[in-house]
Write a protein that holds these residues in place. Structure first.
Motif, PDB file in Angstrom:
ATOM      1  N   LEU A  14     -12.321  -6.986  12.235  1.00 15.17           N
ATOM      2  CA  LEU A  14     -12.802  -6.273  13.643  1.00 15.17           C
ATOM      3  C   LEU A  14     -14.331  -6.893  13.947  1.00 15.17           C
ATOM      4  O   LEU A  14     -14.532  -7.086  15.007  1.00 15.17           O
ATOM      5  CB  LEU A  14     -12.735  -4.819  13.221  1.00 15.17           C
ATOM      6  N   LEU A  15     -15.274  -7.010  13.058  1.00 14.14           N
ATOM      7  CA  LEU A  15     -16.547  -7.224  13.220  1.00 14.14           C
ATOM      8  C   LEU A  15     -16.339  -8.819  14.063  1.00 14.14           C
ATOM      9  O   LEU A  15     -16.944  -8.732  14.921  1.00 14.14           O
ATOM     10  CB  LEU A  15     -17.345  -7.484  11.985  1.00 14.14           C
ATOM     11  N   GLN A  58       0.785  -1.252   0.032  1.00 14.50           N
ATOM     12  CA  GLN A  58      -0.106  -0.070  -0.119  1.00 14.50           C
ATOM     13  C   GLN A  58       0.802   1.262  -0.125  1.00 14.50           C
ATOM     14  O   GLN A  58       2.006   1.097   0.460  1.00 14.50           O
ATOM     15  CB  GLN A  58      -0.823   0.035   1.142  1.00 14.50           C
ATOM     16  N   LEU A 105      -4.766  -5.043  10.614  1.00 15.38           N
ATOM     17  CA  LEU A 105      -6.024  -5.293  11.452  1.00 15.38           C
ATOM     18  C   LEU A 105      -7.072  -4.099  11.279  1.00 15.38           C
ATOM     19  O   LEU A 105      -8.263  -4.497  11.081  1.00 15.38           O
ATOM     20  CB  LEU A 105      -5.573  -5.651  13.004  1.00 15.38           C
ATOM     21  N   LEU A 106      -6.601  -2.997  11.712  1.00 11.89           N
ATOM     22  CA  LEU A 106      -7.698  -1.904  11.788  1.00 11.89           C
ATOM     23  C   LEU A 106      -8.115  -1.406  10.520  1.00 11.89           C
ATOM     24  O   LEU A 106      -9.385  -0.717  10.284  1.00 11.89           O
ATOM     25  CB  LEU A 106      -6.876  -0.509  12.367  1.00 11.89           C
ATOM     26  N   ASP A 107      -7.477  -1.916   9.211  1.00 14.12           N
ATOM     27  CA  ASP A 107      -8.224  -1.454   8.187  1.00 14.12           C
ATOM     28  C   ASP A 107      -9.033  -2.818   7.481  1.00 14.12           C
ATOM     29  O   ASP A 107      -9.446  -2.588   6.574  1.00 14.12           O
ATOM     30  CB  ASP A 107      -7.033  -1.343   6.989  1.00 14.12           C
ATOM     31  N   PRO A 153     -12.529  -4.359   8.284  1.00 15.95           N
ATOM     32  CA  PRO A 153     -13.607  -4.115   8.849  1.00 15.95           C
ATOM     33  C   PRO A 153     -14.231  -5.490   9.324  1.00 15.95           C
ATOM     34  O   PRO A 153     -14.900  -5.620  10.444  1.00 15.95           O
ATOM     35  CB  PRO A 153     -14.698  -3.394   8.129  1.00 15.95           C
ATOM     36  N   PHE A 154     -14.043  -6.437   8.596  1.00 12.01           N
ATOM     37  CA  PHE A 154     -14.681  -7.727   8.782  1.00 12.01           C
ATOM     38  C   PHE A 154     -14.050  -8.490   9.798  1.00 12.01           C
ATOM     39  O   PHE A 154     -14.738  -9.165  10.598  1.00 12.01           O
ATOM     40  CB  PHE A 154     -15.066  -8.487   7.609  1.00 12.01           C
ATOM     41  N   MET A 182      -0.618  -4.356  12.980  1.00  8.36           N
ATOM     42  CA  MET A 182      -1.792  -3.662  13.597  1.00  8.36           C
ATOM     43  C   MET A 182      -2.628  -2.767  12.762  1.00  8.36           C
ATOM     44  O   MET A 182      -3.843  -2.872  12.591  1.00  8.36           O
ATOM     45  CB  MET A 182      -1.156  -2.836  14.702  1.00  8.36           C
ATOM     46  N   GLN A 183      -1.985  -2.002  11.564  1.00  7.42           N
ATOM     47  CA  GLN A 183      -2.826  -1.259  10.675  1.00  7.42           C
ATOM     48  C   GLN A 183      -3.513  -2.205   9.691  1.00  7.42           C
ATOM     49  O   GLN A 183      -4.719  -1.871   9.374  1.00  7.42           O
ATOM     50  CB  GLN A 183      -1.744  -0.254   9.726  1.00  7.42           C
ATOM     51  N   LEU A 191     -14.017 -10.000  15.760  1.00  9.79           N
ATOM     52  CA  LEU A 191     -13.326  -9.900  17.282  1.00  9.79           C
ATOM     53  C   LEU A 191     -14.588  -9.281  18.065  1.00  9.79           C
ATOM     54  O   LEU A 191     -14.940  -9.543  19.167  1.00  9.79           O
ATOM     55  CB  LEU A 191     -12.233  -9.118  17.187  1.00  9.79           C
ATOM     56  N   VAL A 220       2.878  -2.932   5.136  1.00  6.31           N
ATOM     57  CA  VAL A 220       1.933  -2.311   6.298  1.00  6.31           C
ATOM     58  C   VAL A 220       1.970  -2.905   7.365  1.00  6.31           C
ATOM     59  O   VAL A 220       1.901  -4.259   7.356  1.00  6.31           O
ATOM     60  CB  VAL A 220       0.589  -2.281   5.565  1.00  6.31           C
ATOM     61  N   PRO A 221       2.157  -2.300   8.567  1.00 11.04           N
ATOM     62  CA  PRO A 221       2.375  -2.983   9.686  1.00 11.04           C
ATOM     63  C   PRO A 221       1.121  -3.827   9.978  1.00 11.04           C
ATOM     64  O   PRO A 221      -0.100  -3.343   9.765  1.00 11.04           O
ATOM     65  CB  PRO A 221       2.471  -1.732  10.779  1.00 11.04           C
TER      66      PRO A 221
END
Ligand code: HEM
Ligand SMILES: [Cu+2]
Ligand SMILES: [Cu+2]
Lengths: 180, 57, 575
Positions: B30-31, B6, B23-25, B27-28, B20-21, B33, B17-18
């Motif tokens: 995150l949903l 990216q 993960l935060l990018d 959405p599914f 954690m980033q 979790l 891309v790290p």
């Protein structure tokens, strides 16, 4: 700004400012302290809600209460017809909650411990001991057992503080605490 | 995990891309979790607690 | 206005959009109409529910005591449902559509489903409201079993929840489309990320609601013989409390949004703010346990772990936002040149702009009143002092009214010119609206918390117990507090009414936002737009004012927390 995508595509790699980092650390430590406080209180504190509870049928609970009332009634409360019961210290004390009364009235001795049983005959009720301010939920079909040690004498009200229908605000009981 | 590229910097070479980033990018993820954590710790554990209340003698 | 053809799944769909003259964002017609529809219905429910709130407060004012008992319990049930469920959730659906379609420059996924969601929500809300007003469902919005409401009360809530769930899926669908069609670059904006947090929590919320309300509905029509009261409560609060966490996430997103649009404030650190939202996603929902602390038979381990959001990690998230938002504002203001001393940036903030004033009041009151009282109330043992007393409604009027509702009111002052494209009417009165409402609500919160500290029961028609067989008197101060609560409720109602009138008046009778009108009074001030031209994280500015604010907050928090342990240590020993 917050309504657009971050300009730096690799925002995760940006360092965090000193002031922010300090605040995050303090907030995190404060969280640990508050978490520890609850555990500490279970060990050293004197006010913890017991989790001793049983499933029980309302009839069975009522029978136990009636048994206690038959044995230890000392008088009636004025002309209300509600018995005032003086159970021996250390004993099992049953308090019925039902639409819309707390039954019977209890007379306890100061600095003595009692195993108080709370259960409802119908809907949920709220045991709210006033003005001491101890508030516990009462369910039908569950017998909650807690050890309670009154540490002051006087007359205490038991307000029902869970909505239990249109007579909810008339549901008021009483506990007397007397010297030995 | 697959290498995801990216935001190529001036040099043109894509950077990693790290985690954690990523993960935060996502959405599914995150949903997933956000539903699993409370389901396990609050609901399931809680229902087990209630189910384990013994019957009075 | 331009017309563009976008490729839908399978078929070609024609989607109209316009380019917002103030933000440069692309706004699709369907998304815009849906935002409007949801926002308007939300405000109708706020008006109705707020009126019920006034009646409740006047009844609880002992000297006024306006409603008879049956009516009081009916109206209280209607108040809870209308404002907590319908006002808030309709507005949140509007925010989800805004944060996805508008902020991502994207068309809304499956507008037809979004309309279906809207229809189901309206239908469900009406059915449930009618059920309550018919009088057979005065069970409070929590409807604890075994007290039974009319079947269509539960049915209405289920329809409403299904609608809201579809709305969340539309939000997720829009995120997918935006990514596929590359309508943005890199990561989604922070505000959208906050909305995503809200949507995720909403899905857990609605799932819990379905798990418990569907069997309860079946029980009400006789298909199931019994619902266990403790299990009901456990699962119900999986919905009831999580829905408050949707509110928190949504209003924090709104705080970032307003700070960005009005002041051009950038987050201090994208990383920190997003991590704070991640803590919400993971842990905030555990706090449903706040409602289970005084229940029988549940272990202390479960209570301590869940009530503390796994060691207060979600509180950490809130404390992070509590610094990063004022910090972002301070740094933006300093860039605008308000550099003198510790607090020039705050003194010279746009206090006359209701969007900003409402947002900042919401931030302060949510933190100081709602946040601190919430953590104290949610402490396992301290909860015994406050469970089911008026402290509880006192606390959540600070969170969901002074916090969420005021933040949503504030953002409306931006939505009306930007989305409805109408001038705000009565600009002079609009300036005062957030203060009236905010002060009113702060008063009711504080006085209810005060009365609760003195033991006064919530959901209670007669604190004097006139019809009870025995007697008990709350202290005189408690009566005074309930009187003051009534006075401030009147103030809050005036503020709320003003809001409804201004918004409805502007939407239907306001002047259109022509190019001249925009030039004369831009919604997004020129200075803010300039700062916003380059965006991203702030590079570590000095924030002395914010540091003072968070220090005051922290000290109040610690003191109040330990005072309550002191109170607890004085009550009868229990074990
Ligand atoms: C004019 C504004 C408002 C006033 C004067 C007001 C006043 C009150 C009062 C006095 C109570 C009753 C406490 C009790 O007896 O238990 C109450 C309950 C409640 N209020 Fe409000 N309120 C207002 C706005 C709101 C808003 C905007 C919300 C939500 C967003 C809200 C949510 C609730 C809820 C959920 C309850 C609890 C109902 C229950 O116990 O079942 N209120 N309100
Ligand atoms: Cu009751
Ligand atoms: Cu009651």
């Amino acid at each position: 700004m917050a309504v657009q995508s971050p300009e730096n595509k690799l925002w995760w790699n940006e360092p965090i400012g000193r002031a922010e980092m300090a605040w995050i650390t303090i907030a995190f430590l404060w969280g640990l302290i508050m978490f520890g406080a609850m555990i500490y209180w279970h060990i050293e504190g004197e006010q913890n809600l017991s989790n001793e509870a049983y499933r029980i049928k309302p009839e069975v609970f009522a029978a136990k209460a009636e048994d206690m009332v038959a044995k230890y009634t000392v008088r009636d409360e004025g002309d209300t017809g509600i018995p005032v019961v003086h159970p021996p210290p250390g004993s099992d004390v049953y308090l019925i909650s039902r639409l819309w009364e707390w039954w019977p009235i209890l007379e306890l001795e100061k600095d003595q411990s009692y195993r108080l049983h709370l259960s409802s005959m119908d809907w949920q009720h709220g045991f709210s001991l006033q003005p001491t301010n101890i508030n516990i939920q009462v369910h039908p079909n569950y017998d909650l057992v807690l050890t309670m040690t009154p540490n002051e004498t006087g007359e205490f009200g038991i307000v029902c503080n869970e909505f239990c229908g249109v007579g909810h605000h008339t549901m008021l009981g009483k506990i007397y605490v007397v010297d030995k | 995990m697959a290498e995801e590229a990216q935001g190529a910097p001036a040099g043109g070479r894509p950077v990693r891309v790290p985690v954690m980033q990523r993960l935060l990018d996502n959405p599914f993820l995150l949903l997933f979790l956000g539903v699993v954590v409370p389901t396990v710790f609050y609901l399931i554990w809680g229902i087990v607690e209630v189910a384990n209340i013994p019957i009075a003698q | 206005m331009a017309v563009e053809t976008a490729e839908g799944v399978g078929a070609l769909v024609e989607e109209k959009y316009r380019t917002c003259p103030e933000t440069g964002l692309r706004v699709y017609a369907q998304a815009e109409t849906l935002i409007k529809a949801n926002a308007v219905v939300a405000i109708v429910f706020l008006a109705v529910g707020g009126f019920f709130g006034l009646l409740v407060a006047l009844t609880r004012w002992p000297a006024v005591h306006i409603l008879p008992a049956e009516w009081f319990y009916l109206v209280l049930t209607a108040h809870g449902a209308a404002v907590l469920l319908f006002w808030i959730i309709f507005f949140e659906i509007a925010i989800l559509y805004f944060a996805s379609a508008v902020l991502l420059n994207c068309r809304l996924a499956t507008p037809r489903f979004a309309w279906l969601a809207f229809a189901l929500m309206v239908l469900g809300a009406l059915v449930a409201t009618v059920a309550v007003l018919q009088g057979e469902s005065s069970v409070m919005f929590t409807s604890y079993v075994p007290m039974k409401a009319a079947p269509h009360f539960y049915l209405g809530l289920i329809l409403f929840a299904v609608g809201a769930l579809i709305g969340c899926f539309v939000f997720f669908g829009t995120l997918v489309i935006a990514k596929e069609e590359a309508t943005y670059e890199g990561s989604i904006p922070l505000v959208t990320f906050g909305a995503l947090t809200a949507a995720i929590i909403a899905i857990f919320t609605i799932a819990s609601g379905a798990i418990i309300l569907i069997p309860t509905f079946l029980w009400s029509i006789g298909y199931i013989s019994e619902i266990d009261s403790l299990t009901y409560k456990l699962v119900w609060w999986g919905m009831g409390h999580s829905s408050q966490q949707i509110n928190v996430s949504a209003h924090v997103a709104v705080w970032y949004l307003i700070a960005a649009l009005v002041l051009g404030a950038k987050p201090l650190s994208e990383k920190v703010s997003r991590t704070a939202f991640l803590l919400y996603i993971l842990f905030l929902q555990l706090a449903c346990a706040h409602h289970m602390l005084a229940e029988p038979g549940i272990s202390a381990e479960w209570k301590v772990f869940n009530t503390s959001y796994a060691m207060y990690l979600a509180v950490l998230g809130s404390m992070i936002h509590g610094m990063s938002i004022p910090g972002a504002i301070e740094s933006a203001q300093r860039r605008h040149g308000f550099n003198r001393g510790m607090f020039e940036w705050l003194r010279k903030a746009p206090w006359g702009n209701p969007a900003f004033a409402g947002m900042f009041l919401s931030l302060i009151m949510f933190g100081f009143l709602g946040g601190i009282s919430g953590v104290v109330l949610g402490t396992e043992q301290i909860n015994l002092l406050m469970h089911n007393t008026l402290y509880v409604p006192g606390h959540f009027h600070a969170t969901v009214v002074a916090g969420t509702t005021l933040a949503f009111m504030a953002v409306t002052y931006l939505v009306v010119p930007l989305i409805f494209r109408k001038e705000i009417i009565w600009k002079g009165l609009a300036k005062w609206q957030p203060y009236l409402f905010g002060i009113g609500v702060a008063g009711t919160s504080l006085f209810m918390m005060g009365a609760g500290t003195l033991g006064v029961s919530r959901r209670h028609w007669d604190m004097g117990f006139t019809d009870a067989p025995v007697s008990f008197d709350y202290p005189g101060t408690a009566y005074l507090m309930m009187g003051l609560n009534g006075v401030f409720a009147v103030l809050a109602t005036i503020g709320g009414l003003l809001y409804v009138l201004i918004v409805v008046g502007s939407v239907f009778f306001g002047k259109p936002r022509t190019a001249e009108a925009i030039a004369a009074s831009p919604t997004i001030p020129a200075g803010a737009a300039k700062v916003a031209a380059s965006y991203g994280s702030e590079e570590h500015p000095k924030l002395p004012g914010t540091l003072v604010l968070v220090t005051i907050f922290f000290v109040s928090f610690v003191l109040y927390y330990f005072i309550n342990w002191k109170f607890l240590s004085e009550v009868w020993p229990l074990s």
